[in-house]
Design a protein around this motif. Sequence first.
Motif, PDB file in Angstrom:
ATOM      1  N   ALA A 105     -20.289  18.462  -6.131  1.00 18.78           N
ATOM      2  CA  ALA A 105     -21.459  18.085  -6.916  1.00 18.78           C
ATOM      3  C   ALA A 105     -22.521  19.185  -6.903  1.00 18.78           C
ATOM      4  CB  ALA A 105     -22.042  16.784  -6.372  1.00 18.78           C
ATOM      5  N   HIS A 117     -31.885  17.565  -8.011  1.00 17.24           N
ATOM      6  CA  HIS A 117     -30.520  17.286  -7.561  1.00 17.24           C
ATOM      7  C   HIS A 117     -30.045  18.361  -6.587  1.00 17.24           C
ATOM      8  CE1 HIS A 117     -29.731  14.966 -11.592  1.00 17.24           C
ATOM      9  NE2 HIS A 117     -30.530  14.306 -10.759  1.00 17.24           N
ATOM     10  N   ASP A 124     -21.416  14.347 -16.282  1.00 13.88           N
ATOM     11  CA  ASP A 124     -21.195  12.905 -16.282  1.00 13.88           C
ATOM     12  C   ASP A 124     -19.729  12.596 -15.992  1.00 13.88           C
ATOM     13  OD1 ASP A 124     -21.893  10.085 -16.982  1.00 13.88           O
ATOM     14  OD2 ASP A 124     -20.629  10.474 -18.728  1.00 13.88           O
ATOM     15  N   TYR A 157     -18.672  13.510 -12.239  1.00 12.82           N
ATOM     16  CA  TYR A 157     -19.083  12.520 -11.240  1.00 12.82           C
ATOM     17  C   TYR A 157     -18.215  11.270 -11.328  1.00 12.82           C
ATOM     18  CZ  TYR A 157     -23.329  14.797  -9.477  1.00 12.82           C
ATOM     19  OH  TYR A 157     -24.213  15.656  -8.857  1.00 12.82           O
ATOM     20  N   ALA A 201     -15.599   9.796  -8.244  1.00 11.15           N
ATOM     21  CA  ALA A 201     -16.133   8.611  -7.558  1.00 11.15           C
ATOM     22  C   ALA A 201     -15.110   7.947  -6.639  1.00 11.15           C
ATOM     23  CB  ALA A 201     -16.653   7.613  -8.588  1.00 11.15           C
ATOM     24  N   ALA A 215     -24.459   9.434  -5.509  1.00  8.73           N
ATOM     25  CA  ALA A 215     -23.787  10.120  -6.607  1.00  8.73           C
ATOM     26  C   ALA A 215     -23.926   9.345  -7.910  1.00  8.73           C
ATOM     27  CB  ALA A 215     -22.312  10.336  -6.270  1.00  8.73           C
ATOM     28  N   LEU A 249     -25.276  10.470 -11.494  1.00  4.37           N
ATOM     29  CA  LEU A 249     -24.384  10.293 -12.638  1.00  4.37           C
ATOM     30  C   LEU A 249     -25.103   9.633 -13.813  1.00  4.37           C
ATOM     31  CD1 LEU A 249     -20.797   8.752 -12.437  1.00  4.37           C
ATOM     32  CD2 LEU A 249     -22.398   8.031 -14.181  1.00  4.37           C
ATOM     33  N   GLU A 258     -27.355  12.046 -15.571  1.00  5.62           N
ATOM     34  CA  GLU A 258     -26.616  13.010 -16.385  1.00  5.62           C
ATOM     35  C   GLU A 258     -26.213  12.373 -17.718  1.00  5.62           C
ATOM     36  OE1 GLU A 258     -26.124  16.137 -15.524  1.00  5.62           O
ATOM     37  OE2 GLU A 258     -26.630  16.095 -13.392  1.00  5.62           O
TER      38      GLU A 258
END
Length: 296
Positions: free
Chosen positions: A34, A80, A120, A123, A127, A139, A143, A146
């Motif tokens: 990330a 972030h 997007d 992430y 997950a 996270a 997400l 984003e």
Amino acid sequence: MLRNALFLSLVASAAVFAAPTPAPVTDTDILQFALTLEHLENAFYSGGLAKYDADAFEKAGFAPWVRGRFEQIAEHEASHVKFLTTALGDNATKPCVYDFPYDSPESFAELSMALESVGDAAYLGAAHLVSDKGVLTDAASILSVEGRHAGWVSASVLKNQPWNGPFDAPITPSGAFSLASQFIKSCPSTNPSLPVQSFPALTLTSSSSGSSISPGHSVSLDFDKRPANASVAWLSGLDVVYSDLDGSGKTTVPQGLMGTVFATVVSSKDAPPSDANMLSGFAIVQIPFDSRAANA
């Protein structure tokens, strides 16, 4: 212009990203994954806004508030980076040297849409690899932001659709890094290796000169080491739709694809695209639709 059909070539970058041997993915790996993306986005916005001032955006035809919103997005990405760097401590990935191909406020906005869409999808795709629920919640918080960025750029700035459909598409970490790596020139040698594979670059072009990429149209795919009997997997939301790749490297774009769609070449239709069956990296395609389009 990138607006109607945006294709990002996928660059093999084993020296930058690929882990030497497969290993179990840890939460630290995911946070480093990330942070690598966030460093890239942070550099993209800070560099673009330093290059194009308010006057440049207005001369390009954008309303005054557009650049102001991009400034806010830049602040989000910087936050972030700070958040993930703090979480990782001594294990934090350092920023790399980047090269972004924008040459105007318009191309900056179009590339912003692509990067936010990749963020997007990345992430989402990572997950299921997260074991700590607190990390997963953090996270997910990034997400969703984003996704909002991508929707705002698409609808308010580029005047396209504000969403893709009822679901967004998850892509594998390897696929996400292949998309991101084309903008990276070099990284610190001390950066940790990330557990991803590299794949041959994939380029899609319309088979008809001057035509955009759209459902029902023929497209040509170009990538190294094209095998026989390969298929193209198109990721649209949670659906994966396949099309056959003929001997000349052409395929027909399936009907029903809209918004941000990811394409990759696979060896088998028996399972969703993964490191095990992907033969190329991903390409990202934007297929705009208006309010009269069925979105199911």
